[in-house]
Design a protein around this motif. Structure first.
Motif, PDB file in Angstrom:
ATOM      1  N   ASP A  66       0.833  -1.205   0.000  1.00 54.94           N
ATOM      2  CA  ASP A  66       0.000   0.000   0.000  1.00 54.94           C
ATOM      3  C   ASP A  66       0.867   1.254   0.000  1.00 54.94           C
ATOM      4  OD1 ASP A  66      -2.389  -1.426   0.068  1.00 54.94           O
ATOM      5  OD2 ASP A  66      -2.409  -1.498   2.255  1.00 54.94           O
ATOM      6  N   ALA A  67       0.340   2.339  -0.560  1.00 49.65           N
ATOM      7  CA  ALA A  67       1.082   3.597  -0.700  1.00 49.65           C
ATOM      8  C   ALA A  67       1.671   4.070   0.629  1.00 49.65           C
ATOM      9  CB  ALA A  67       0.180   4.671  -1.297  1.00 49.65           C
ATOM     10  N   GLU A  68       0.904   3.984   1.701  1.00 50.13           N
ATOM     11  CA  GLU A  68       1.388   4.492   2.990  1.00 50.13           C
ATOM     12  C   GLU A  68       2.466   3.605   3.611  1.00 50.13           C
ATOM     13  OE1 GLU A  68      -2.363   2.107   3.675  1.00 50.13           O
ATOM     14  OE2 GLU A  68      -1.903   3.829   2.419  1.00 50.13           O
ATOM     15  N   ASP A  69       2.651   2.397   3.078  1.00 51.28           N
ATOM     16  CA  ASP A  69       3.641   1.463   3.627  1.00 51.28           C
ATOM     17  C   ASP A  69       4.899   1.333   2.774  1.00 51.28           C
ATOM     18  OD1 ASP A  69       1.898   0.880   5.731  1.00 51.28           O
ATOM     19  OD2 ASP A  69       0.904  -0.693   4.561  1.00 51.28           O
ATOM     20  N   ARG A  70       4.956   1.994   1.624  1.00 57.55           N
ATOM     21  CA  ARG A  70       6.073   1.806   0.686  1.00 57.55           C
ATOM     22  C   ARG A  70       7.408   2.264   1.251  1.00 57.55           C
ATOM     23  NH1 ARG A  70       2.263   3.772  -4.048  1.00 57.55           N
ATOM     24  NH2 ARG A  70       1.138   1.820  -4.286  1.00 57.55           N
ATOM     25  N   GLU A  71       7.425   3.412   1.862  1.00 56.30           N
ATOM     26  CA  GLU A  71       8.677   3.924   2.421  1.00 56.30           C
ATOM     27  C   GLU A  71       9.212   2.984   3.500  1.00 56.30           C
ATOM     28  OE1 GLU A  71       9.994   7.853   4.824  1.00 56.30           O
ATOM     29  OE2 GLU A  71       8.824   8.185   2.995  1.00 56.30           O
ATOM     30  N   ASP A  72       8.333   2.513   4.376  1.00 60.84           N
ATOM     31  CA  ASP A  72       8.748   1.575   5.424  1.00 60.84           C
ATOM     32  C   ASP A  72       9.257   0.264   4.829  1.00 60.84           C
ATOM     33  OD1 ASP A  72       8.096   3.387   7.420  1.00 60.84           O
ATOM     34  OD2 ASP A  72       6.079   2.566   7.703  1.00 60.84           O
ATOM     35  N   ALA A  73       8.631  -0.200   3.759  1.00 58.72           N
ATOM     36  CA  ALA A  73       9.054  -1.440   3.115  1.00 58.72           C
ATOM     37  C   ALA A  73      10.452  -1.289   2.514  1.00 58.72           C
ATOM     38  CB  ALA A  73       8.052  -1.834   2.027  1.00 58.72           C
TER      39      ALA A  73
END
Length: 77
Positions: free
Chosen positions: A33-40
């Motif tokens: 998901d867009a909100e999780d991309r940076e964390d991934a």
């Protein structure tokens, strides 16, 4: 980080993974998901992946590019 143009006709990301295999690459899954991309991406780097392969249209919503040391724009539109 290697940004690439996504294509439905050919999988550029898969080809880059093959080419960069000796550098322990990781490709951002389309299912993140867009909100999780940076964390991934941060988690992949922490796990030891030296190269992160990302379709730049997948992260056009506002990814903090300060999370990586270098960015290569591959196959710019």
């Amino acid at each position: 980080m290697v940004y690439y143009e996504q294509s439905v006709e050919r999988d550029v990301g898969a080809r880059l993974m093959q080419i960069l295999a000796q550098h322990n690459p990781w490709k951002l899954p389309d299912t993140v998901d867009a909100e999780d991309r940076e964390d991934a991406i941060v988690a992949a780097v922490k796990r030891g992946h030296r190269v992160v392969v990302v379709g730049y249209r997948r992260v056009s919503e506002g990814l903090n590019l300060q999370i990586v040391d270098s960015i290569i724009w591959f196959e710019m539109a």
